[in-house]
Write an enzyme that holds these catalytic residues in place. Structure first.
Site, short mmCIF file in Angstrom:
data_model
loop_
_atom_site.label_atom_id
_atom_site.label_comp_id
_atom_site.label_asym_id
_atom_site.label_seq_id
_atom_site.Cartn_x
_atom_site.Cartn_y
_atom_site.Cartn_z
N ASP A 93 0.86 -1.17 0.00
CA ASP A 93 0.00 0.00 0.00
C ASP A 93 0.90 1.23 0.00
O ASP A 93 2.07 1.15 0.38
CB ASP A 93 -0.91 -0.02 1.23
CG ASP A 93 -2.05 0.99 1.09
OD1 ASP A 93 -2.78 1.19 2.05
OD2 ASP A 93 -2.17 1.59 0.00
N SER A 94 0.34 2.37 -0.39
CA SER A 94 1.18 3.55 -0.67
C SER A 94 1.50 4.35 0.58
O SER A 94 2.38 5.20 0.57
CB SER A 94 0.44 4.46 -1.64
OG SER A 94 -0.85 4.75 -1.10
N GLY A 217 -11.34 4.08 -0.05
CA GLY A 217 -12.31 4.95 0.60
C GLY A 217 -13.52 4.23 1.15
O GLY A 217 -14.53 4.84 1.48
N ASP A 267 -7.85 -7.51 1.05
CA ASP A 267 -6.89 -7.56 2.15
C ASP A 267 -7.61 -7.11 3.40
O ASP A 267 -8.45 -6.20 3.34
CB ASP A 267 -5.69 -6.64 1.88
CG ASP A 267 -5.89 -5.28 2.53
OD1 ASP A 267 -6.47 -4.39 1.87
OD2 ASP A 267 -5.50 -5.12 3.71
C1 LIG Z 1 -9.62 -1.38 6.98
N1 LIG Z 1 -10.29 -0.56 5.99
C2 LIG Z 1 -9.57 0.06 5.04
N2 LIG Z 1 -8.23 -0.07 4.89
C3 LIG Z 1 -7.92 0.76 3.85
C4 LIG Z 1 -6.67 1.05 3.30
C5 LIG Z 1 -5.42 0.48 3.93
C6 LIG Z 1 -5.16 -0.89 3.69
C7 LIG Z 1 -3.79 -1.15 4.33
O1 LIG Z 1 -3.80 -0.92 5.74
C8 LIG Z 1 -3.14 -1.96 6.43
O2 LIG Z 1 -4.05 -2.64 7.23
C9 LIG Z 1 -4.44 -1.88 8.37
C10 LIG Z 1 -2.62 -2.89 5.39
O3 LIG Z 1 -1.25 -2.65 5.22
C11 LIG Z 1 -3.39 -2.55 4.14
O4 LIG Z 1 -2.57 -2.58 3.02
C12 LIG Z 1 -6.61 2.00 2.24
N3 LIG Z 1 -5.39 2.32 1.69
C13 LIG Z 1 -5.33 3.28 0.73
N4 LIG Z 1 -4.13 3.62 0.20
N5 LIG Z 1 -6.44 3.93 0.27
C14 LIG Z 1 -7.69 3.62 0.73
O5 LIG Z 1 -8.68 4.23 0.29
C15 LIG Z 1 -7.81 2.62 1.77
C16 LIG Z 1 -9.06 2.29 2.32
C17 LIG Z 1 -9.10 1.36 3.36
N6 LIG Z 1 -10.12 0.90 4.12
#
Ligand SMILES: CNc1nc2c(CC[C@H]3O[C@@H](OC)[C@H](O)[C@@H]3O)c3nc(N)[nH]c(=O)c3cc2[nH]1
Length: 373
Positions: A93-94, A217, A267
């Site tokens: 993730d970024s 989102g 995920d």
């Molecule tokens: C839980 N709900 C949720 N998580 C989200 C994550 C993190 C996931 C990332 O957060 C981490 O898990 C907590 C892991 O590393 C995972 O890759 C998101 N990440 C980005 N860049 N943009 C989003 O709109 C977004 C929305 C999410 N909604």
């Protein structure tokens, strides 16, 4: 020449899709659940176990890894796969989401985000270009654009501002990513709970001709039906022949209902985090091993499971470990939960191949509803 990053649709059943992503480091069977390995570890698991359960890909996280051990350090140590001994694909993730949720956010502007590390308070600046650079240093196979994820509920003007900023950042990330054969950079659809903004975001990202698309989102506090409504709106606006990744989702029920709406990748920290807190996912629904009713129950969680954690240990013992706050409790329940999630995904994939996904979903939900016999 064909790109060595290739998504192939193998079967469809209604809007549900069975596919695979072929990359140099391996093939990801979709629909796929990606265990979360935020700081380079799927907590409480050996990665050999994670692989044996059937996971084809795991997640890493730019925000955490840039703070500790540091992206340049990971690169000097041979990249994330080498460091953590996971030769299969990794999606990173970024960092945008974590900056908003974990750090002391100082500033967010066109350039990027400036924040204080939750580790040592140091000030950091993350631009779209730096996020892609970090993911490159990690040698990530699927890299996410830097985006701004707005928690719901939110003002429409706020959702629109963040969605349009994320689109501009997607273009900058595409330029920064350049041409990396065998790897991909995914755009992230934003737009909150606004159908019009969701379609605008999806169509604009489709216009960038990216190798895959995340739906972001969501899973940020909204009711499940709002999330599902947004999928009904967003998926049809995304290219049919590219993978769709719903970020941060979800419970087994969320996953079934999202596959039914056209999602390919998931995920979520749910199976790992709740395993550490004493919660078991089973074919019969959830079992909270903290509950005293398990204190003398000699039954395993699921005698039909192929996972030793589900098949070989009594609920009484698991209850004892959880109540004693013993590390083995979290280890066994994490193992059980990831086994359950991967078995669910395998069942979903087979049911789509055989044109019986709807009945698979209904039977699975009924088994949960019957509860823990
Ligand atoms: C839980 N709900 C949720 N998580 C989200 C994550 C993190 C996931 C990332 O957060 C981490 O898990 C907590 C892991 O590393 C995972 O890759 C998101 N990440 C980005 N860049 N943009 C989003 O709109 C977004 C929305 C999410 N909604």
């Amino acid at each position: 020449m064909t790109d060595r990053f290739q998504f192939t649709l193998l079967a469809t059943d209604g809007k549900a899709r069975r596919g695979q992503i072929s990359m140099p480091r391996g093939i990801v069977r979709t629909p796929a659940f990606m265990p979360v390995g935020t700081v380079g570890t799927v907590k409480a698991m050996y990665l050999t176990q994670v692989r044996e359960l059937g996971a084809d890909i795991i997640l890493g996280n730019t925000y955490h890894l840039m703070l500790r051990p540091g992206a340049e350090r990971v690169a000097r140590l041979g990249g994330l796969h080498e460091l953590i001994r996971w030769p299969e694909p990794i999606l990173t993730d970024s960092g945008g989401f974590q900056v908003m949720s974990l750090s002391g956010l100082r500033k967010l502007d066109e350039q990027g985000v400036t924040f204080k590390s939750h580790v040592d308070g140091a000030l950091h600046h993350m631009s779209p270009e730096r996020s892609i650079e970090i993911q490159g240093l990690l040698d990530s196979d699927i890299q996410m654009q830097l985006d701004e994820c707005v928690a719901l509920p939110a003002e429409r003007s706020e959702i629109e501002r963040a969605m349009e900023l994320s689109l501009r950042w997607a273009e900058r990330c595409k330029v920064a990513f350049g041409d990396q054969p065998g790897k991909a950079m995914f755009g992230i659809v934003q737009g909150g709970d606004s159908p019009e903004l969701r379609v605008r975001s999806a169509e604009a990202l489709a216009g960038l001709d990216l190798k895959g698309y995340a739906v972001g989102g969501l899973a940020v506090g909204e009711p499940q039906e709002v999330m599902l409504d947004m999928l009904d709106i967003t998926c049809p606006a995304l290219p049919f022949d590219k993978p769709r990744y719903l970020m941060g989702v979800g419970t087994p029920d969320d996953i079934l209902k999202s596959v039914a709406r056209g999602i390919d990748m998931f995920d979520c920290v749910m199976p790992t985090r709740s395993g550490r807190h004493g919660l078991a996912f089973t074919r019969h629904g959830r079992v909270n091993l903290r509950n005293a009713r398990h204190a003398e129950d000699p039954r395993p969680l699921d005698e039909a499971s192929s996972c030793p954690a589900a098949r070989d240990y009594s609920r009484a013992y698991l209850h004892h470990l959880v109540r004693s706050n013993e590390a083995l409790g979290g280890m066994l329940l994490t193992w059980n939960n990831l086994a359950y999630y991967q078995d669910l995904m395998a069942g979903i994939r087979a049911s789509i191949e055989e044109g019986r996904f709807q009945s698979f979903m209904e039977e699975t939900q009924e088994t949960w509803a019957r509860g823990d016999i």
